[in-house]
Design a protein around this motif. Structure first.
Motif, mmCIF file in Angstrom:
data_model
loop_
_atom_site.group_PDB
_atom_site.id
_atom_site.type_symbol
_atom_site.label_atom_id
_atom_site.label_comp_id
_atom_site.label_asym_id
_atom_site.label_seq_id
_atom_site.Cartn_x
_atom_site.Cartn_y
_atom_site.Cartn_z
ATOM 1 N N GLN A 1 0.867 -1.172 0.000
ATOM 2 C CA GLN A 1 0.000 0.000 0.000
ATOM 3 C C GLN A 1 0.906 1.225 0.000
ATOM 4 O OE1 GLN A 1 -2.080 1.069 3.642
ATOM 5 N NE2 GLN A 1 -3.909 1.527 2.451
ATOM 6 N N TYR A 2 0.615 2.186 -0.833
ATOM 7 C CA TYR A 2 1.429 3.401 -0.935
ATOM 8 C C TYR A 2 2.907 3.083 -1.187
ATOM 9 C CZ TYR A 2 -2.757 5.246 1.322
ATOM 10 O OH TYR A 2 -4.052 5.550 1.646
ATOM 11 N N LYS A 3 3.167 2.045 -1.972
ATOM 12 C CA LYS A 3 4.517 1.641 -2.370
ATOM 13 C C LYS A 3 5.382 1.189 -1.191
ATOM 14 C CE LYS A 3 4.444 4.433 -6.497
ATOM 15 N NZ LYS A 3 5.145 5.346 -7.373
ATOM 16 N N SER B 1 2.406 -3.296 3.849
ATOM 17 C CA SER B 1 1.284 -2.986 4.726
ATOM 18 C C SER B 1 0.830 -4.270 5.404
ATOM 19 C CB SER B 1 0.125 -2.365 3.947
ATOM 20 O OG SER B 1 -0.464 -3.312 3.084
ATOM 21 N N LYS C 1 -2.610 -5.564 7.287
ATOM 22 C CA LYS C 1 -3.984 -5.159 7.545
ATOM 23 C C LYS C 1 -4.833 -6.311 8.013
ATOM 24 C CE LYS C 1 -6.910 -5.017 3.810
ATOM 25 N NZ LYS C 1 -7.590 -4.357 2.738
ATOM 26 N N SER D 1 -8.987 -2.664 8.232
ATOM 27 C CA SER D 1 -8.062 -1.528 8.265
ATOM 28 C C SER D 1 -6.607 -1.981 8.319
ATOM 29 C CB SER D 1 -8.358 -0.641 9.479
ATOM 30 O OG SER D 1 -8.119 -1.374 10.670
ATOM 31 N N VAL D 2 -5.740 -1.071 7.914
ATOM 32 C CA VAL D 2 -4.299 -1.305 7.972
ATOM 33 C C VAL D 2 -3.819 -0.923 9.366
ATOM 34 C CG1 VAL D 2 -2.054 -0.560 7.083
ATOM 35 C CG2 VAL D 2 -3.955 -0.936 5.513
ATOM 36 N N ASN E 1 2.355 0.042 8.416
ATOM 37 C CA ASN E 1 3.073 0.135 7.147
ATOM 38 C C ASN E 1 4.548 0.127 7.505
ATOM 39 O OD1 ASN E 1 0.874 0.252 5.417
ATOM 40 N ND2 ASN E 1 0.765 2.462 5.473
#
Length: 125
Positions: free
Chosen positions: A43-45, A48, A50, A54-55, A58
């Protein structure tokens, strides 16, 4: 740093074999051992971890440190005690080369965050 990996395996392949990879893998192990129900992904490079909705964490290797993101650090019980001496932001712990993870409170912090998450507490920012 940003990695263009699509999977966690691809992420690990892109990492250089240096102290950052070593520390990142150690923190990853803390997460996996204490919360095997979390799904590892990208997630977002960055990595993550989760649950169903929800996460929780990270994790990313930066140029000068490894970052562990967890919502709002102040919502974690004993955070200031466990993270004493570490470079932290509102939701980020920066683990630098000089940090001895065995001597730090990072593993206990991860456990505490997981326990609170399992109890249904909102840890988001």
């Amino acid at each position: 740093m940003q990695y263009e990996a699509k999977t966690s395996g691809g992420y690990f392949e892109m990492l250089e074999d240096d102290w950052r990879k070593e520390k990142l893998l150690a923190v990853r192990q803390y997460i996996i051992e204490n919360a095997p129900e979390l799904e590892e992904g990208i997630q977002y490079k960055m990595l993550s971890y989760k649950g169903k909705s929800s996460v929780l964490f990270n994790l990313n290797a930066q140029k000068s440190y490894v970052s562990l993101y967890v919502g709002d650090i102040k919502k974690i019980d004993r955070a200031s005690e466990l993270l004493n001496g570490l470079d932290c932001g509102k939701g980020c712990i920066r683990i630098k080369k000089s940090i001895d993870l065995q001597e730090s409170g990072v593993e206990e912090f991860v456990k505490e965050a997981i326990n609170q998450w399992r109890a249904g507490e909102d840890l988001s920012c």
